[in-house]
Structure formats: C-alpha cells, structure tokens
Design a protein around this motif. Structure first.
Motif, PDB file in Angstrom:
ATOM      1  N   LYS A  43      -4.096   2.924   5.304  1.00 18.97           N
ATOM      2  CA  LYS A  43      -4.590   2.385   4.034  1.00 18.97           C
ATOM      3  C   LYS A  43      -4.744   3.510   3.021  1.00 18.97           C
ATOM      4  O   LYS A  43      -5.331   4.548   3.317  1.00 18.97           O
ATOM      5  N   THR A  44      -4.215   3.301   1.814  1.00 19.83           N
ATOM      6  CA  THR A  44      -4.343   4.301   0.755  1.00 19.83           C
ATOM      7  C   THR A  44      -5.652   4.082   0.003  1.00 19.83           C
ATOM      8  O   THR A  44      -6.347   3.082   0.212  1.00 19.83           O
ATOM      9  N   ASP A  45      -5.969   4.999  -0.897  1.00 25.61           N
ATOM     10  CA  ASP A  45      -7.227   4.915  -1.628  1.00 25.61           C
ATOM     11  C   ASP A  45      -7.298   3.697  -2.544  1.00 25.61           C
ATOM     12  O   ASP A  45      -8.372   3.254  -2.900  1.00 25.61           O
ATOM     13  N   ASP A  46      -6.137   3.105  -2.893  1.00 25.91           N
ATOM     14  CA  ASP A  46      -6.142   1.913  -3.754  1.00 25.91           C
ATOM     15  C   ASP A  46      -6.118   0.608  -2.945  1.00 25.91           C
ATOM     16  O   ASP A  46      -5.943  -0.474  -3.487  1.00 25.91           O
ATOM     17  N   CYS A  55       4.202   8.848   3.575  1.00 22.15           N
ATOM     18  CA  CYS A  55       3.090   9.620   3.007  1.00 22.15           C
ATOM     19  C   CYS A  55       3.580  10.990   2.565  1.00 22.15           C
ATOM     20  O   CYS A  55       4.578  11.495   3.062  1.00 22.15           O
ATOM     21  N   GLN A  59      -1.529  12.960  -1.076  1.00 23.97           N
ATOM     22  CA  GLN A  59      -1.808  11.525  -1.083  1.00 23.97           C
ATOM     23  C   GLN A  59      -3.195  11.268  -0.504  1.00 23.97           C
ATOM     24  O   GLN A  59      -3.618  11.938   0.435  1.00 23.97           O
ATOM     25  N   LEU A  61      -5.787   8.910   1.479  1.00 32.95           N
ATOM     26  CA  LEU A  61      -5.838   7.836   2.459  1.00 32.95           C
ATOM     27  C   LEU A  61      -7.283   7.452   2.710  1.00 32.95           C
ATOM     28  O   LEU A  61      -8.176   8.300   2.697  1.00 32.95           O
ATOM     29  N   SER A  62      -7.503   6.174   2.965  1.00 37.00           N
ATOM     30  CA  SER A  62      -8.836   5.671   3.262  1.00 37.00           C
ATOM     31  C   SER A  62      -9.033   5.660   4.771  1.00 37.00           C
ATOM     32  O   SER A  62      -8.214   5.137   5.505  1.00 37.00           O
ATOM     33  N   SER A  69      -7.647  13.497   1.611  1.00 37.31           N
ATOM     34  CA  SER A  69      -6.399  13.960   1.005  1.00 37.31           C
ATOM     35  C   SER A  69      -5.547  14.673   2.037  1.00 37.31           C
ATOM     36  O   SER A  69      -6.036  15.518   2.786  1.00 37.31           O
TER      37      SER A  69
END
Length: 71
Positions: A43-46, A55, A59, A61-62, A69
């Motif tokens: 899962k990305t930060d958005d 990736c 980038q 990542l959550s 990062s």
C-alpha cells in the motif's frame, strides 16, 4: 498413497513443481526492510496498491499507521 494430516489420513495426490521467484529486498529510511517477490502488493501513502516490482527509491509506502520511504 495416504499421508497423515491434522485431520487424519488423506489421499496424497503427488508433488508439483512450482516456479521460484526472485526476492526483492526493500530497505526503508528507518533501517527496517521488506523481503518479497516482485508481484507482492504493498500500500502506498495515498492508499493505492502497487507491486514491489514497480516501487522506486523515495516512494512512500504505508505500513499500518506509519508511512515509510524506500531508500
């Protein structure tokens, strides 16, 4: 042929060969890391999901409640 499982003896169908994938080693700025195949989704930060293979450095990542990062 039968094999003993947690639920008693079960029919044994055989052994199958599976494809072995390369493992990606992703390191984060905080020193932690993630080892996964290129198809593993993260899962990305958005809030969107991408595969490890897509990736890149920097980038975000959550990882639950923490955003990390990639270095």
């Amino acid at each position: 042929m039968k094999v003993l499982t947690e639920n008693g003896f079960k029919d044994f169908i055989g052994v199958r060969k599976s494809k072995v994938n390369s493992i990606y080693h992703i390191e984060f700025e905080d020193g932690s890391h993630l080892d996964a195949t290129k198809d593993h989704r993260v899962k990305t930060d958005d809030g969107k999901f991408v595969t490890i293979g897509k990736c890149s450095n920097g980038q975000l990542l959550s990882t639950g409640k923490i955003i990390k990062s990639i270095i």
